[in-house]
Write a protein that holds these residues in place. Structure first.
Motif, PDB file in Angstrom:
ATOM      1  N   GLY A 285       0.834  -1.190   0.000  1.00  0.00           N
ATOM      2  CA  GLY A 285       0.000   0.000   0.000  1.00  0.00           C
ATOM      3  C   GLY A 285       0.869   1.240   0.000  1.00  0.00           C
ATOM      4  O   GLY A 285       1.991   1.232  -0.504  1.00  0.00           O
ATOM      5  N   PRO A 286       0.389   2.314   0.620  1.00  0.00           N
ATOM      6  CA  PRO A 286       1.145   3.563   0.621  1.00  0.00           C
ATOM      7  C   PRO A 286       2.458   3.449   1.395  1.00  0.00           C
ATOM      8  O   PRO A 286       2.543   2.751   2.400  1.00  0.00           O
ATOM      9  N   ALA A 287       3.472   4.153   0.914  1.00  0.00           N
ATOM     10  CA  ALA A 287       4.725   4.329   1.646  1.00  0.00           C
ATOM     11  C   ALA A 287       4.765   5.772   2.131  1.00  0.00           C
ATOM     12  O   ALA A 287       4.754   6.704   1.316  1.00  0.00           O
ATOM     13  N   LEU A 288       4.796   5.955   3.439  1.00  0.00           N
ATOM     14  CA  LEU A 288       4.752   7.294   4.032  1.00  0.00           C
ATOM     15  C   LEU A 288       6.074   7.612   4.718  1.00  0.00           C
ATOM     16  O   LEU A 288       6.768   6.712   5.192  1.00  0.00           O
ATOM     17  N   PRO A 289       6.420   8.889   4.822  1.00  0.00           N
ATOM     18  CA  PRO A 289       7.614   9.260   5.586  1.00  0.00           C
ATOM     19  C   PRO A 289       7.460   8.883   7.059  1.00  0.00           C
ATOM     20  O   PRO A 289       6.349   8.860   7.603  1.00  0.00           O
ATOM     21  N   LEU A 290       8.570   8.605   7.707  1.00  0.00           N
ATOM     22  CA  LEU A 290       8.551   8.234   9.124  1.00  0.00           C
ATOM     23  C   LEU A 290       7.788   9.255   9.962  1.00  0.00           C
ATOM     24  O   LEU A 290       7.042   8.893  10.887  1.00  0.00           O
ATOM     25  N   ALA A 291       7.948  10.529   9.645  1.00  0.00           N
ATOM     26  CA  ALA A 291       7.299  11.585  10.422  1.00  0.00           C
ATOM     27  C   ALA A 291       5.774  11.508  10.346  1.00  0.00           C
ATOM     28  O   ALA A 291       5.082  12.123  11.169  1.00  0.00           O
ATOM     29  N   GLU A 292       5.232  10.748   9.375  1.00  0.00           N
ATOM     30  CA  GLU A 292       3.785  10.630   9.220  1.00  0.00           C
ATOM     31  C   GLU A 292       3.259   9.318   9.793  1.00  0.00           C
ATOM     32  O   GLU A 292       2.259   8.760   9.322  1.00  0.00           O
ATOM     33  N   ALA A 293       3.902   8.837  10.852  1.00  0.00           N
ATOM     34  CA  ALA A 293       3.459   7.597  11.492  1.00  0.00           C
ATOM     35  C   ALA A 293       2.024   7.692  11.982  1.00  0.00           C
ATOM     36  O   ALA A 293       1.259   6.720  11.908  1.00  0.00           O
ATOM     37  N   ALA A 294       1.630   8.847  12.494  1.00  0.00           N
ATOM     38  CA  ALA A 294       0.257   9.008  12.977  1.00  0.00           C
ATOM     39  C   ALA A 294      -0.738   8.814  11.835  1.00  0.00           C
ATOM     40  O   ALA A 294      -1.773   8.152  11.989  1.00  0.00           O
ATOM     41  N   GLU A 295      -0.443   9.371  10.666  1.00  0.00           N
ATOM     42  CA  GLU A 295      -1.313   9.193   9.507  1.00  0.00           C
ATOM     43  C   GLU A 295      -1.352   7.732   9.080  1.00  0.00           C
ATOM     44  O   GLU A 295      -2.405   7.211   8.690  1.00  0.00           O
ATOM     45  N   ALA A 296      -0.205   7.056   9.170  1.00  0.00           N
ATOM     46  CA  ALA A 296      -0.175   5.631   8.846  1.00  0.00           C
ATOM     47  C   ALA A 296      -1.112   4.852   9.754  1.00  0.00           C
ATOM     48  O   ALA A 296      -1.852   3.960   9.298  1.00  0.00           O
ATOM     49  N   HIS A 297      -1.124   5.177  11.050  1.00  0.00           N
ATOM     50  CA  HIS A 297      -2.019   4.484  11.975  1.00  0.00           C
ATOM     51  C   HIS A 297      -3.482   4.805  11.680  1.00  0.00           C
ATOM     52  O   HIS A 297      -4.349   3.932  11.794  1.00  0.00           O
ATOM     53  N   ARG A 298      -3.760   6.059  11.309  1.00  0.00           N
ATOM     54  CA  ARG A 298      -5.143   6.400  10.968  1.00  0.00           C
ATOM     55  C   ARG A 298      -5.620   5.568   9.782  1.00  0.00           C
ATOM     56  O   ARG A 298      -6.761   5.081   9.757  1.00  0.00           O
ATOM     57  N   ARG A 299      -4.761   5.403   8.809  1.00  0.00           N
ATOM     58  CA  ARG A 299      -5.154   4.632   7.623  1.00  0.00           C
ATOM     59  C   ARG A 299      -5.320   3.153   7.944  1.00  0.00           C
ATOM     60  O   ARG A 299      -6.237   2.498   7.435  1.00  0.00           O
ATOM     61  N   VAL A 300      -4.454   2.614   8.784  1.00  0.00           N
ATOM     62  CA  VAL A 300      -4.588   1.215   9.184  1.00  0.00           C
ATOM     63  C   VAL A 300      -5.898   0.999   9.921  1.00  0.00           C
ATOM     64  O   VAL A 300      -6.620   0.022   9.678  1.00  0.00           O
ATOM     65  N   GLU A 301      -6.235   1.913  10.814  1.00  0.00           N
ATOM     66  CA  GLU A 301      -7.461   1.759  11.600  1.00  0.00           C
ATOM     67  C   GLU A 301      -8.706   1.956  10.740  1.00  0.00           C
ATOM     68  O   GLU A 301      -9.752   1.357  11.009  1.00  0.00           O
ATOM     69  N   ALA A 302      -8.610   2.764   9.688  1.00  0.00           N
ATOM     70  CA  ALA A 302      -9.752   2.983   8.800  1.00  0.00           C
ATOM     71  C   ALA A 302      -9.918   1.850   7.805  1.00  0.00           C
ATOM     72  O   ALA A 302     -11.002   1.645   7.260  1.00  0.00           O
ATOM     73  N   GLY A 303      -8.817   1.115   7.558  1.00  0.00           N
ATOM     74  CA  GLY A 303      -8.828   0.047   6.572  1.00  0.00           C
ATOM     75  C   GLY A 303      -8.215   0.527   5.271  1.00  0.00           C
ATOM     76  O   GLY A 303      -8.629   1.557   4.717  1.00  0.00           O
ATOM     77  N   VAL A 304      -7.217  -0.179   4.802  1.00  0.00           N
ATOM     78  CA  VAL A 304      -6.512   0.218   3.600  1.00  0.00           C
ATOM     79  C   VAL A 304      -6.112  -1.035   2.829  1.00  0.00           C
ATOM     80  O   VAL A 304      -5.803  -2.063   3.419  1.00  0.00           O
ATOM     81  N   ALA A 305      -6.166  -0.941   1.514  1.00  0.00           N
ATOM     82  CA  ALA A 305      -5.733  -2.060   0.674  1.00  0.00           C
ATOM     83  C   ALA A 305      -4.214  -2.038   0.563  1.00  0.00           C
ATOM     84  O   ALA A 305      -3.623  -1.041   0.161  1.00  0.00           O
ATOM     85  N   GLY A 306      -3.581  -3.138   0.938  1.00  0.00           N
ATOM     86  CA  GLY A 306      -2.132  -3.219   0.841  1.00  0.00           C
ATOM     87  C   GLY A 306      -1.439  -2.811   2.116  1.00  0.00           C
ATOM     88  O   GLY A 306      -2.024  -2.160   2.997  1.00  0.00           O
ATOM     89  N   LYS A 307      -0.199  -3.184   2.211  1.00  0.00           N
ATOM     90  CA  LYS A 307       0.605  -2.986   3.414  1.00  0.00           C
ATOM     91  C   LYS A 307       1.237  -1.595   3.425  1.00  0.00           C
ATOM     92  O   LYS A 307       1.956  -1.215   2.502  1.00  0.00           O
ATOM     93  N   ILE A 308       0.970  -0.831   4.465  1.00  0.00           N
ATOM     94  CA  ILE A 308       1.600   0.475   4.635  1.00  0.00           C
ATOM     95  C   ILE A 308       3.004   0.290   5.185  1.00  0.00           C
ATOM     96  O   ILE A 308       3.234  -0.504   6.104  1.00  0.00           O
ATOM     97  N   THR A 309       3.936   1.056   4.649  1.00  0.00           N
ATOM     98  CA  THR A 309       5.298   1.087   5.192  1.00  0.00           C
ATOM     99  C   THR A 309       5.695   2.528   5.462  1.00  0.00           C
ATOM    100  O   THR A 309       5.167   3.461   4.854  1.00  0.00           O
ATOM    101  N   LEU A 310       6.630   2.692   6.390  1.00  0.00           N
ATOM    102  CA  LEU A 310       7.195   3.998   6.722  1.00  0.00           C
ATOM    103  C   LEU A 310       8.640   4.044   6.242  1.00  0.00           C
ATOM    104  O   LEU A 310       9.399   3.085   6.424  1.00  0.00           O
ATOM    105  N   THR A 311       9.010   5.178   5.663  1.00  0.00           N
ATOM    106  CA  THR A 311      10.351   5.337   5.107  1.00  0.00           C
ATOM    107  C   THR A 311      11.083   6.440   5.855  1.00  0.00           C
ATOM    108  O   THR A 311      10.701   7.605   5.750  1.00  0.00           O
ATOM    109  N   PRO A 312      12.104   6.102   6.620  1.00  0.00           N
ATOM    110  CA  PRO A 312      12.864   7.139   7.310  1.00  0.00           C
ATOM    111  C   PRO A 312      13.556   8.080   6.314  1.00  0.00           C
ATOM    112  O   PRO A 312      13.896   7.677   5.207  1.00  0.00           O
TER     113      PRO A 312
END
Length: 312
Positions: A285-312
């Motif tokens: 799924g989406p690859a987000l910057p490390l600083a956007e970890a909170a947004e990554a959690h919001r998307r996981v909790e809302a449901g998202v297609a594909g695996k979210i990863t964080l990129t430092p």
């Protein structure tokens, strides 16, 4: 200096914050790793929110277990790795970071052709699916009913079960049915009348794995599988004993038998080998910057297609 995501109180995703930390140095038996991608798992959000108990917070708590990167430093007594090696790590504490230190036995070489995001995406999902299916002895001649086949754990479970010779009936939304079918399962829409729909196409269900946690999933499994020792849930562990079924858990600090622990560890190199051979597929799924970890959690909790990863 390095950076990491921490939280100091349980709560919504807003409790996550990016902080500077000293770059960790490996001790004996450890490796230092520069993180290229960290996997975001639902258990991360459950621990952060307090939904999954984890004890009181006495100091800033790190987040994440799975990731991939490059070896930067090697502790005393570690063999088989060199600085610059591409690796995957699992079962860590604090993967949401630019640099981590881990025991060498939680680090594996990353095969050529397996990118960092894919390597970071496999840890908890594949180890959970693999251990559950091994515990249920899924194999040739079985027809597996899998609830929530389109999630990360579900997709891994479909692929393992098919590779091991089982027929797989997987519940999914109509929008996700094509993905489930692509992996080798027969999709069935969840919702009212599920038991009848499954029975119509597969009257001989022999084993069931619940990754959805709904009453419907549990009741359908009970309706269709005669042997309750071959029914398991990954979500409703507290209800399992009362129903006479089995419970497994993904990424949670629960006691595991030695065999279960061995299966979870075995899953990672097995999956890496399958990925390298083109016999396993990970939906990113989406690859987000490390600083956007909170947004990554919001998307996981809302449901998202594909695996979210964080990129430092």
């Amino acid at each position: 200096m390095s950076s990491a995501i921490v939280y100091t109180a349980f709560g919504d995703p807003g409790v996550l914050r990016l902080v500077d930390i000293d770059t960790p140095a490996p001790g004996p038996g450890q490796l230092g790793i520069r993180v290229e991608a960290a996997g975001v798992n639902p258990i991360d959000a459950k621990l952060r929110s307090g939904l999954r108990p984890s004890g009181p917070i006495a100091e800033p708590r790190r987040v994440g277990a799975d990731g991939a990167g490059v070896v930067t430093a090697i502790g005393d007594g570690v063999e088989g790795f060199r600085p610059g090696d591409a690796v995957v790590f699992f079962g860590g504490a604090g993967a949401y970071a630019s640099d981590v230190v881990l025991p060498a036995d939680r680090v594996l070489p990353r095969p050529p052709g397996v990118d960092a995001a894919t390597g970071a995406a496999i840890g908890i999902p594949v180890s959970t699916a693999y251990q559950a299916l091994r515990s249920l002895a899924v194999g040739p001649g079985d027809t597996l009913l899998l609830h929530a086949g389109s999630g990360a754990v579900g997709q891994a479970a479909v692929q393992f079960a098919v590779l091991w010779g089982a027929r797989v009936i997987a519940t999914a939304s109509p929008a996700r049915a094509a993905r489930v079918a692509q992996l080798g399962a027969e999709p069935v829409a969840y919702g009212a009348g599920l038991t009848e729909r499954v029975r119509e196409i597969a009257p001989d269900i022999t084993v069931a794995l619940d990754a959805a946690g709904t009453d419907e999933a549990l009741q359908t499994s009970l309706d269709l599988v005669a042997d309750r020792d071959r029914i398991a849930t990954l979500v409703r562990g507290k209800d399992a004993a009362g129903l006479g079924i089995r419970a497994f858990s993904g990424g949670s600090p629960v006691p595991l038998s030695a065999r279960a622990q061995a299966w979870r560890a075995e899953a990672i190199p097995v999956t890496l080998a399958l990925l390298a051979a083109g016999r396993f597929d990970v939906e990113l799924g989406p690859a987000l910057p490390l600083a956007e970890a909170a947004e990554a959690h919001r998307r996981v909790e809302a449901g998202v297609a594909g695996k979210i990863t964080l990129t430092p």
